[in-house]
Design a protein around this motif. Sequence first.
Motif, PDB file in Angstrom:
ATOM      1  N   SER A   1      -4.186  12.034   1.678  1.00 14.52           N
ATOM      2  CA  SER A   1      -3.570  11.016   2.514  1.00 14.52           C
ATOM      3  C   SER A   1      -2.191  10.674   1.967  1.00 14.52           C
ATOM      4  CB  SER A   1      -4.448   9.762   2.547  1.00 14.52           C
ATOM      5  OG  SER A   1      -5.738  10.085   3.010  1.00 14.52           O
ATOM      6  N   PRO A   2      -1.124  11.051   2.654  1.00 16.55           N
ATOM      7  CA  PRO A   2       0.227  10.819   2.140  1.00 16.55           C
ATOM      8  C   PRO A   2       0.528   9.388   1.703  1.00 16.55           C
ATOM      9  CG  PRO A   2       0.317  12.312   3.996  1.00 16.55           C
ATOM     10  CD  PRO A   2      -1.109  11.854   3.890  1.00 16.55           C
ATOM     11  N   PRO A   3       0.073   8.342   2.419  1.00 12.99           N
ATOM     12  CA  PRO A   3       0.407   6.988   1.953  1.00 12.99           C
ATOM     13  C   PRO A   3      -0.148   6.643   0.577  1.00 12.99           C
ATOM     14  CG  PRO A   3      -0.297   6.926   4.253  1.00 12.99           C
ATOM     15  CD  PRO A   3      -0.609   8.304   3.728  1.00 12.99           C
ATOM     16  N   TYR A   4      -1.120   7.413   0.108  1.00 13.66           N
ATOM     17  CA  TYR A   4      -1.740   7.130  -1.192  1.00 13.66           C
ATOM     18  C   TYR A   4      -1.614   8.315  -2.162  1.00 13.66           C
ATOM     19  CZ  TYR A   4      -3.504   3.296   1.542  1.00 13.66           C
ATOM     20  OH  TYR A   4      -3.574   2.188   2.357  1.00 13.66           O
TER      21      TYR A   4
ATOM     22  N   ARG B   1       4.907   4.299   6.370  1.00 10.92           N
ATOM     23  CA  ARG B   1       6.000   4.434   7.317  1.00 10.92           C
ATOM     24  C   ARG B   1       5.427   4.851   8.662  1.00 10.92           C
ATOM     25  NH1 ARG B   1       7.608   2.308   3.383  1.00 10.92           N
ATOM     26  NH2 ARG B   1       9.548   2.694   2.206  1.00 10.92           N
ATOM     27  N   THR B   2       6.295   5.068   9.647  1.00  9.09           N
ATOM     28  CA  THR B   2       5.838   5.319  11.011  1.00  9.09           C
ATOM     29  C   THR B   2       5.341   6.742  11.233  1.00  9.09           C
ATOM     30  OG1 THR B   2       8.121   5.817  11.665  1.00  9.09           O
ATOM     31  CG2 THR B   2       7.336   3.546  11.978  1.00  9.09           C
ATOM     32  N   SER B   3       5.623   7.660  10.311  1.00  3.60           N
ATOM     33  CA  SER B   3       5.165   9.039  10.457  1.00  3.60           C
ATOM     34  C   SER B   3       4.863   9.615   9.089  1.00  3.60           C
ATOM     35  CB  SER B   3       6.225   9.905  11.160  1.00  3.60           C
ATOM     36  OG  SER B   3       7.357  10.086  10.314  1.00  3.60           O
ATOM     37  N   THR B   4       4.134  10.722   9.093  1.00  8.99           N
ATOM     38  CA  THR B   4       3.810  11.377   7.824  1.00  8.99           C
ATOM     39  C   THR B   4       5.063  11.836   7.100  1.00  8.99           C
ATOM     40  OG1 THR B   4       1.655  12.106   8.652  1.00  8.99           O
ATOM     41  CG2 THR B   4       2.572  13.303   6.785  1.00  8.99           C
ATOM     42  N   MET B   5       6.016  12.441   7.853  1.00  6.65           N
ATOM     43  CA  MET B   5       7.246  12.927   7.215  1.00  6.65           C
ATOM     44  C   MET B   5       8.046  11.762   6.633  1.00  6.65           C
ATOM     45  SD  MET B   5       7.060  16.100   7.238  1.00  6.65           S
ATOM     46  CE  MET B   5       8.694  16.376   6.548  1.00  6.65           C
ATOM     47  N   ALA B   6       8.094  10.640   7.356  1.00  8.57           N
ATOM     48  CA  ALA B   6       8.827   9.484   6.834  1.00  8.57           C
ATOM     49  C   ALA B   6       8.140   8.927   5.592  1.00  8.57           C
ATOM     50  CB  ALA B   6       8.928   8.409   7.916  1.00  8.57           C
ATOM     51  N   THR B   7       6.822   8.954   5.588  1.00  3.27           N
ATOM     52  CA  THR B   7       6.077   8.491   4.419  1.00  3.27           C
ATOM     53  C   THR B   7       6.358   9.375   3.215  1.00  3.27           C
ATOM     54  OG1 THR B   7       4.308   7.528   5.767  1.00  3.27           O
ATOM     55  CG2 THR B   7       3.770   8.083   3.490  1.00  3.27           C
TER      56      THR B   7
ATOM     57  N   VAL C   1      -7.890   8.992  -3.925  1.00  2.00           N
ATOM     58  CA  VAL C   1      -8.242   7.586  -4.051  1.00  2.00           C
ATOM     59  C   VAL C   1      -7.445   6.797  -3.015  1.00  2.00           C
ATOM     60  CG1 VAL C   1      -8.325   5.572  -5.572  1.00  2.00           C
ATOM     61  CG2 VAL C   1      -8.695   7.865  -6.515  1.00  2.00           C
ATOM     62  N   LYS C   2      -8.150   6.100  -2.144  1.00  2.00           N
ATOM     63  CA  LYS C   2      -7.506   5.338  -1.066  1.00  2.00           C
ATOM     64  C   LYS C   2      -8.520   4.320  -0.549  1.00  2.00           C
ATOM     65  CE  LYS C   2      -8.805   8.886   2.338  1.00  2.00           C
ATOM     66  NZ  LYS C   2      -8.303   9.904   3.282  1.00  2.00           N
ATOM     67  N   PRO C   3      -8.083   3.317   0.206  1.00  2.00           N
ATOM     68  CA  PRO C   3      -9.021   2.281   0.679  1.00  2.00           C
ATOM     69  C   PRO C   3     -10.181   2.822   1.494  1.00  2.00           C
ATOM     70  CG  PRO C   3      -6.768   1.495   0.887  1.00  2.00           C
ATOM     71  CD  PRO C   3      -6.676   2.939   0.479  1.00  2.00           C
ATOM     72  N   ALA C   4      -9.978   3.896   2.257  1.00  2.00           N
ATOM     73  CA  ALA C   4     -11.068   4.446   3.059  1.00  2.00           C
ATOM     74  C   ALA C   4     -12.175   5.023   2.198  1.00  2.00           C
ATOM     75  CB  ALA C   4     -10.541   5.521   4.016  1.00  2.00           C
TER      76      ALA C   4
ATOM     77  N   LEU D   1      -4.625   7.588 -10.998  1.00  2.00           N
ATOM     78  CA  LEU D   1      -4.199   6.225 -11.315  1.00  2.00           C
ATOM     79  C   LEU D   1      -3.144   5.745 -10.320  1.00  2.00           C
ATOM     80  CD1 LEU D   1      -4.126   6.418 -15.211  1.00  2.00           C
ATOM     81  CD2 LEU D   1      -5.857   5.362 -13.747  1.00  2.00           C
ATOM     82  N   TRP D   2      -2.277   6.654  -9.872  1.00  2.00           N
ATOM     83  CA  TRP D   2      -1.346   6.295  -8.802  1.00  2.00           C
ATOM     84  C   TRP D   2      -2.132   5.880  -7.551  1.00  2.00           C
ATOM     85  CZ3 TRP D   2       3.997   6.114  -7.724  1.00  2.00           C
ATOM     86  CH2 TRP D   2       4.306   6.000  -6.376  1.00  2.00           C
ATOM     87  N   GLY D   3      -3.123   6.680  -7.174  1.00  4.97           N
ATOM     88  CA  GLY D   3      -3.940   6.338  -6.012  1.00  4.97           C
ATOM     89  C   GLY D   3      -4.606   4.980  -6.169  1.00  4.97           C
ATOM     90  N   LEU D   4      -5.047   4.674  -7.382  1.00  4.47           N
ATOM     91  CA  LEU D   4      -5.632   3.363  -7.647  1.00  4.47           C
ATOM     92  C   LEU D   4      -4.598   2.270  -7.427  1.00  4.47           C
ATOM     93  CD1 LEU D   4      -7.872   1.481  -8.738  1.00  4.47           C
ATOM     94  CD2 LEU D   4      -7.012   1.989 -11.040  1.00  4.47           C
TER      95      LEU D   4
END
Length: 529
Positions: A182-185, A221-227, A144-147, A202-205
């Motif tokens: 997607s790591p940010p979500y 964050r600026t990179s996947t690892m940082a995220t 679940v993500k905006p895309a 629900l977290w993704g929501l």
Amino acid sequence: MGTSNGMPDAPSPLAGRYRLGEHLGRGGMGQVWRADDDTLEREVAVKRIDLPEELAEGDAAVRRSLREARAAARLSHPNVVQVYDVLSLEDRTWIVMEYVPSRSLRQVIAEDGPLDAYRVARIGLDLLAALRAAHRAGVQHRDVKPANVLLAHDGRVLLTDFGIAALDDDILTSKSDALVGSPPYMAPERARFGTSGTPADLWGLGATLYAAVEGQSPFQRTSTMATLAALATEEPDPPRHAGPLRPVLDGLLRKDPAQRMEAEEAERLLRQTVAALDGSAARPVTVPKPRIPADDAIRPRFPGVPEARRTRLIALAAAVVALLGGLAAFVVNRSPSGSAADVAATTAPAATAGGSKPTSVSVPPSPASNPSRSTASKRPPLPAGWSVWTDDTGFSVYLPDGWSPQKKRGTMQYFRDGKGHVLGIDQTTKPKSNPVADWESQSKSRVRGGDFPGYRRIKIESVDYFKKAADWEFTFNGGGTRQHVNNRGVVTSAHHAYGLWFQTPDSDWEKYRKDVLETVFLSFVPAKA
């Protein structure tokens, strides 16, 4: 392998029935094209599965794509994109889905800026309804993500792309699937342990709603690892614009899934937020980024216009060209009259491709008159604060200053004022003989197909307008509020018909019907035969 912006190397038509059209963009693990289904004579979206090389070994592609189709096909819900068919052709899997003219939530955030809390809460209620239906069917979305959220041009909010969905009874689900996403979500339990479950959705929501109101994900964050590191060790950045939406964001973004807010409580808080902000003068108002015109008006069908709608990919962004998703196709019906006006100077925004510039002329407003007039009636004087739009196809119409032309899509020309009001004009050289009968047929089909949630018919009736015409007026739920539409189909000659779609929030209808729509009807001049 086809290119990302062209036609793929695949049978045409696919399976003898699906004719691929424009490339609409990339989704999770695949690319999507608009297509025409020759058998059922409808538009569809066709997705070709393109897994990364490291995930495409053995039967992984077939397994994952079939899982996507199986997961989504189990769901029949107004807020879930429907899957119609799955094909296995030339070692590739193709998924045939409902075509939804729309922009993704990710695109809306990138192009328009963050949304206000009221709209985000309404979107949240629709997404939560989709997830609860999926969970009842034993399906987890897991991405679940905006895309993967589509804001349809008919007002619907839909969840799409069950590409890594897990079925409770799917013995083929493997642990290697757990980190696809997607790591940010991504929920912390998935990122750290590879475990999932309904709390992860629900977290993704929560992360998606946070991004909608704040403009970025809580752990961007600026990179996947940082995220991923932030996801594991930090708390979400406090939201600054959420207002009464904050309690539901805080509850959905608890790192411990056992402590995370459940769906019932999230729904209660979202409804509470909507009630608190609905109609309130204190409702937060966001100032969107300057918007590059995008064809996001609704395009309804109308008498005299063929069912196959013509849409194109638009590539626009604030400073760079960005791929936009499938664009809408609503067909609109027009009004008659007057002689064509040549124009030069402009005070409204310059026209996009496919039209001429509007002209501002200072003329006293004319008295109100009957908008359902015949072709013998004369065009009224141009009111103060209005301009003339002359389309490159030959038709002409008055527009209030501030109504911006959007990029033309095929034969469709859209105009918007940035306040939720839409005018769209389309045309065809193959008029239908009975506009009223055509509206009756189309209204039943479109309502049955779920195009207008909460549909309430006001009227379908003939009007005295050019050779023959009919109005279809109705209301429906869309964009977080009640919408009011008048769709006029008009035959102007034996070989030409127009459609004019006019939509406003229901609360604005009476004012805009009198102040705008009647003048539009009275001022419309078709192209010369």
